[in-house]
Enzyme design. Structure first.
Site, PDB file in Angstrom:
ATOM      1  N   GLU A  83       0.666  -1.081  -0.008  1.00 50.42           N
ATOM      2  CA  GLU A  83       0.076  -0.194   0.144  1.00 50.42           C
ATOM      3  C   GLU A  83       0.932   1.406  -0.070  1.00 50.42           C
ATOM      4  O   GLU A  83       1.799   1.396   0.980  1.00 50.42           O
ATOM      5  CB  GLU A  83      -0.925  -0.148   1.256  1.00 50.42           C
ATOM      6  CG  GLU A  83      -1.833   1.239   1.458  1.00 50.42           C
ATOM      7  CD  GLU A  83      -2.466   1.911   0.339  1.00 50.42           C
ATOM      8  OE1 GLU A  83      -3.414   0.938  -0.262  1.00 50.42           O
ATOM      9  OE2 GLU A  83      -2.501   2.948   0.032  1.00 50.42           O
ATOM     10  N   HIS A 142     -24.846  -3.844   0.737  1.00 48.80           N
ATOM     11  CA  HIS A 142     -25.991  -3.839  -0.238  1.00 48.80           C
ATOM     12  C   HIS A 142     -26.736  -5.101  -0.015  1.00 48.80           C
ATOM     13  O   HIS A 142     -26.188  -6.298  -0.178  1.00 48.80           O
ATOM     14  CB  HIS A 142     -25.909  -3.124  -1.517  1.00 48.80           C
ATOM     15  CG  HIS A 142     -25.500  -1.823  -1.595  1.00 48.80           C
ATOM     16  ND1 HIS A 142     -26.183  -0.861  -1.492  1.00 48.80           N
ATOM     17  CD2 HIS A 142     -24.251  -1.087  -1.645  1.00 48.80           C
ATOM     18  CE1 HIS A 142     -25.756   0.337  -1.538  1.00 48.80           C
ATOM     19  NE2 HIS A 142     -24.174   0.202  -1.758  1.00 48.80           N
ATOM     20  N   GLU A 188     -16.526  -0.083  -8.341  1.00 47.89           N
ATOM     21  CA  GLU A 188     -17.409   0.955  -7.613  1.00 47.89           C
ATOM     22  C   GLU A 188     -18.523   0.057  -6.944  1.00 47.89           C
ATOM     23  O   GLU A 188     -18.364  -1.131  -6.872  1.00 47.89           O
ATOM     24  CB  GLU A 188     -17.938   1.609  -8.775  1.00 47.89           C
ATOM     25  CG  GLU A 188     -18.598   0.913  -9.956  1.00 47.89           C
ATOM     26  CD  GLU A 188     -18.775   1.831 -11.021  1.00 47.89           C
ATOM     27  OE1 GLU A 188     -19.006   3.050 -10.806  1.00 47.89           O
ATOM     28  OE2 GLU A 188     -19.017   1.156 -12.135  1.00 47.89           O
ATOM     29  N   CYS A 230      -6.987  16.069  22.154  1.00 43.57           N
ATOM     30  CA  CYS A 230      -6.359  14.883  22.325  1.00 43.57           C
ATOM     31  C   CYS A 230      -5.251  14.960  21.081  1.00 43.57           C
ATOM     32  O   CYS A 230      -4.307  13.954  21.262  1.00 43.57           O
ATOM     33  CB  CYS A 230      -7.168  13.489  22.423  1.00 43.57           C
ATOM     34  SG  CYS A 230      -8.143  13.461  20.781  1.00 43.57           S
TER      35      CYS A 230
END
Lengths: 424, 490
Positions: free
Chosen positions: B36, B54, B342, B448
């Site tokens: 990555e 979905h 997508e 924080c």
């Protein structure tokens, strides 16, 4: 789980909590517990290394840490206050049971006879002002940046745009300039500044930092780190005027767009809040809507001067001690104070009259807009019971008025505070 | 490739699809590496989307989208407990605003039945308003899908990746692919910013960048054209207005501007669908915000706009094929595509991963599953969710669980350190935020944030100035000038 009892529990070890704890001891509370979530006492004062504190209370000009150490020494001198640092109050019930958590003591339950709320306030964030554009690094609230610069020794950026002209933003404009950063602009959406006049002069004018009144930030650019900020002039409805775009190259945006009293614990306990101040509704003794709970300092109303925070906390601490000792007489009569024309808010919101007691009451008033040569009036049933002329008023500078006992003692029902232009 | 030496698979892209593939392939006796380029996983499309699982009626029957949507939802149900996923089965409504739109509901119902989606039901106006009283009273009806859910997409990607690492996979962040080595017409390895990684198979799960990666290997058979979707997220104080996922009638290009809730109880609205200025264009715009608000107001006129806390935008990695691109590249041996992902890509991810596993089994018929596969992820400690007795015991064991760092959300130093030190641990401030939940509350990290920077620097043993917010280069704090003294400056 550790359990203990105390007469007065004070939540927060900033200037409000310190003064309240000392005052509670002076007025006879035997055991006072002061709970602070940071690793040292003093609260936000510790990061305010500039001067200008203490002129009223100590008749001397001190820095923030200097003021804090005075207050902490008073606490030591008073004796009998148990201080717990690194301790967060995570629960509070109407019958005054506090639950705390800390690395040293773990989970703890405290049964108090009276509680002083002194949790201070927090800063408003970017979300509250909706700025379109990217979400890069380099955007900080002014107070968070101040802590990093003054306490941890790191810079948030080298080319700065400050959004909002609250006092912390003004102080940071000077601080960053002194650190060698370039402050490109201070943007203020209102046609007047929200800071103290002395800060405008000493922090902006003295360092040639430009202040853009009636301007708002409309866009932040930058993929990973801020690269520029665009602002626009606004009309009288605070809507951006097309064609007035100005872009400043910068690597850092500091937000100084207001403070919010930190009342999540108060709300969870059922304490009534004033939507105008964001703090609890209190009487002149700083007692909230729940008996035995008192509030003082920025948790109650955002003050401009720490001296007033301490003075207010003296009252709350005394009241809490008297409550714990069961010496507070029942009120005979309650009057409501309300903000009339030209006034944003008034603290206290209630006045209680107790038998045989007649004393002047100090009112803290925020006006709605800047004005010159005004008449401040206290109205009861249409009659003026107190009046004072003021040469100049600004929303950023709290108006402090000593209301004589005669002005409210015989009155009943509702007192309205109004500020209007005086006849020439 | 067979025998004692394990076949090497490099997965490019640490989004939900890449992480799910790593999780699936780690079940096999393979040498799996996920790369990555960002400092953390799930920082692009997986980070900013509608976070919905979905039901599976919105994709045309026969498409890969339809097949993997339905299978993906089943796999989430099967694995959610073992992986510790945060999923709420709230159900979805597709709302017809006029009687004329009800025909479209019938068509979606037919698609759903063809795709094998259970329990779909057409509801009349009264039934819909009983489910969602805040909807516009003018609506005509809705398609109800009780199986739809909301999920924490970052948490899901991380859970997949953590389980992959527990089963021997490697995850390399800050690792950008520079080129793909081809030898004798087949994939030989990947040249990255962190060195050369030999590979027998490269899986392309690079999201909006998948066409660029594919071209590096010599396959230019598709193009990714990202489309931007903008969102507005609301404070939890405004939640309760919406209990389900509420879609309008879908358009040709998207499922439309919807109203939903996150698993953490925040209502949100969006997305619109606008062309992106580039593959990293996630800026919100005034016009986009206005479009999203107007779109959501058609479903719910009384939106609590004053309670908006954050606006953000994400990119859809849609391709010119119109469907997912899953399978062996026709151009290069050893390149496997998981591209054009997508919507419903988040739902489909584990099913896409399963399919990639099947493809590798076809390639290497002797490929076996690991006998020592660990299915379960360790539980994450959430201090604020524990009973008082559990909290007391935890602090006794480790006092850092007694130090509250994020006071809005009540998150302790112990939890932050755990988020940094676990597999695929946090390296950035936003990485801590996504794992431990710091800075998600009303102060948005104002209190924080700086403290998290200091804890990260301490735990990772790096200077404070090396800590970034999120993306590479998003540095937070700078050193004061050495020896700089403001008083003595000439």
């Amino acid at each position: 789980m550790r359990r203990q009892n105390c007469d007065v529990a004070v939540i927060g070890g900033g200037p409000a909590g310190l003064a309240a704890a000392v005052s509670a001891r002076r007025h006879g509370a035997q055991k006072v517990l002061l709970l602070e979530r940071d690793r040292e006492l003093g609260g936000i004062l510790q990061q305010c290394i500039h001067n200008g504190f203490g002129l009223q209370r100590y008749d001397e000009e001190l820095t923030g840490p200097g003021y804090a150490s005075r207050a902490a020494r008073a606490l030591e001198a008073a004796g009998g206050v148990e201080v717990q640092l690194d301790t967060m109050v995570v629960g509070l019930t109407p019958d005054k049971v506090l639950r705390t958590v800390s690395p040293a003591a773990g989970l703890q339950e405290v049964q108090a006879k009276a509680v002083v709320l002194a949790m201070g306030c927090r800063e408003r964030t970017r979300g509250a002002i909706r700025i379109p554009g990217e979400r890069p690094a380099g955007i900080y609230t002014a107070g968070a940046a101040q802590r990093m610069v003054n306490m941890e020794g790191y810079l948030p950026g080298k080319e700065i745009v400050i959004v909002g002209s609250g006092d912390i933003g003004l102080i940071m404009a000077r601080r960053m300039t002194l650190e060698g950063a370039q402050v490109k602009a201070v943007l203020e959406i209102m046609p007047y500044s929200n800071g103290l006049t002395r800060n405008l002069v000493q922090c902006l004018d003295d360092f040639n930092v430009p202040l853009y009144l009636s301007h708002t930030i409309t866009r932040i650019e930058g993929k990973s780190r801020v690269t520029s900020v665009t602002c626009m002039a606004v009309d009288e409805n605070r809507c951006p005027i097309p064609g007035t775009e100005k872009t400043f190259a910068c690597d850092c945006v500091l937000l100084s767009v207001g403070l919010i009293p930190e009342n999540e614990l108060s709300e969870a306990t059922g304490i009534a809040l004033d939507p105008l101040t964001g703090g609890p509704v209190v009487d002149q003794h700083r007692e909230t809507s729940v008996p035995g709970f008192f509030a003082a300092g920025n948790v109650l109303q955002v003050h401009d001067l720490v001296d007033w925070v301490s003075a207010e906390s003296d009252i709350a601490g005394r009241s809490a001690a008297l409550f714990a000792r069961q010496l507070r007489p029942a009120p005979e009569k309650t009057l409501l104070l309300q903000a009339g024309s030209g006034v944003r808010n008034v603290v206290p919101q209630r006045l209680v009259c107790q038998p045989g007691q007649a004393e002047a009451v100090r009112l803290f008033i925020r006006v709605a807009q800047p004005a010159r040569n005004v008449r401040l009036r206290c109205l009861c049933q249409g009659e003026t019971c107190y009046e004072r002329r003021l040469p100049i008023v600004k929303p950023s500078e709290m108006v402090v008025v000593e209301l004589p006992s005669a002005a409210y003692q015989p009155a009943s029902g509702l007192l309205t505070i109004a500020v209007e232009e005086a006849a020439p | 490739m067979e025998g004692n030496k394990k076949s090497k698979v490099v997965i490019i892209g640490g989004g939900i699809v890449g992480c799910a593939i790593a999780w699936e392939l780690a079940k096999y006796q393979l040498d799996v590496t996920l790369v990555e380029k960002q400092p953390d996983l799930a920082m692009e499309t997986t980070k900013a989307n509608s976070a919905i699982l979905h039901a599976g009626f919105a994709a045309r029957p026969g498409t890969l989208k339809a097949r993997y949507n339905v299978r993906g939802l089943a796999l989430y149900r099967q694995w959610e407990a073992a992986l510790g996923l945060e999923i709420e089965y709230v159900g979805s409504l597709v709302v017809a605003r006029q009687a004329a739109e009800k025909e479209k509901l019938a068509e979606l119902l037919a698609w759903g039945e063809a795709n094998g989606v259970p329990d779909l039901e057409l509801l009349d106006r009264e039934a819909v308003l009983a489910l969602e009283p805040a909807l516009s009273p003018e609506i005509a009806g809705a398609l109800w899908a009780p199986g739809a859910a909301v999920i924490w997409p970052f948490g899901a990607a991380l859970a997949f990746a953590e389980n992959a690492v527990a089963n021997g996979a490697r995850v390399m962040t800050d690792c950008e692919v520079r080129s793909i080595a081809i030898a004798a017409g087949r994939v030989a390895g990947v040249e990255t910013s962190r060195g050369f990684l030999p590979a027998d198979v490269v899986v392309n799960a690079a999201g909006v960048w998948a066409d660029d990666i594919s071209r590096m290997a010599g396959d230019d058979s598709f193009t990714i054209t990202p489309r931007k979707g903008e969102y507005v997220l609301f404070d939890r104080a405004a939640s309760g207005k919406v209990r389900h996922i509420i879609f309008p009638i879908p358009t040709a290009v998207s499922k439309g501007i919807l109203i939903s809730t996150t698993v953490h109880g925040n209502m949100f609205i969006g997305p619109n669908a606008q062309p992106a200025a580039g593959k990293d264009d996630t800026a919100t715009t005034e016009a986009g915000m206005a479009e999203v608000i107007a779109g959501a107001q058609k479903l719910m006129p009384d939106l609590p706009l004053g309670k908006a806390i954050v606006e953000f935008a994400g990119l859809r990695a849609g391709s010119d094929r119109g469907d997912f691109i899953i399978g062996n590249s026709a151009a290069v041996d050893g390149l496997v595509q998981a591209a054009g992902i997508e919507s419903p890509g988040l739902t489909a991810a584990p099913a896409i991963a399963e399919r990639i596993g099947e493809l590798l089994c076809e390639r290497w018929p002797n490929l076996k599953k690991r006998a020592d596969h660990i299915p379960d992820n360790p539980k994450t400690v959430r201090f604020s969710k524990l009973s008082a007795a559990e909290q007391a015991a935890l602090i006794e064991q480790n006092p850092l669980y007694g130090r509250v760092i994020c006071r809005c959300e009540l998150i302790t130093e112990g939890e932050i350190i755990a988020a940094i030190n676990r597999p695929c641990g946090a390296r950035t401030v936003d990485g801590v935020k996504r794992r431990a939940g710091t800075g998600l509350g009303r102060c948005q990290g104002g209190f924080c944030g700086p403290r998290v920077v200091l804890i990260l620097a301490r735990e990772l043993g790096v200077p404070v100035t090396a800590i970034v917010k999120d993306a590479a280069g998003s540095s937070l704090f700078m050193d004061k000038l050495p020896g700089h003294c403001e008083v003595l400056k000439p």
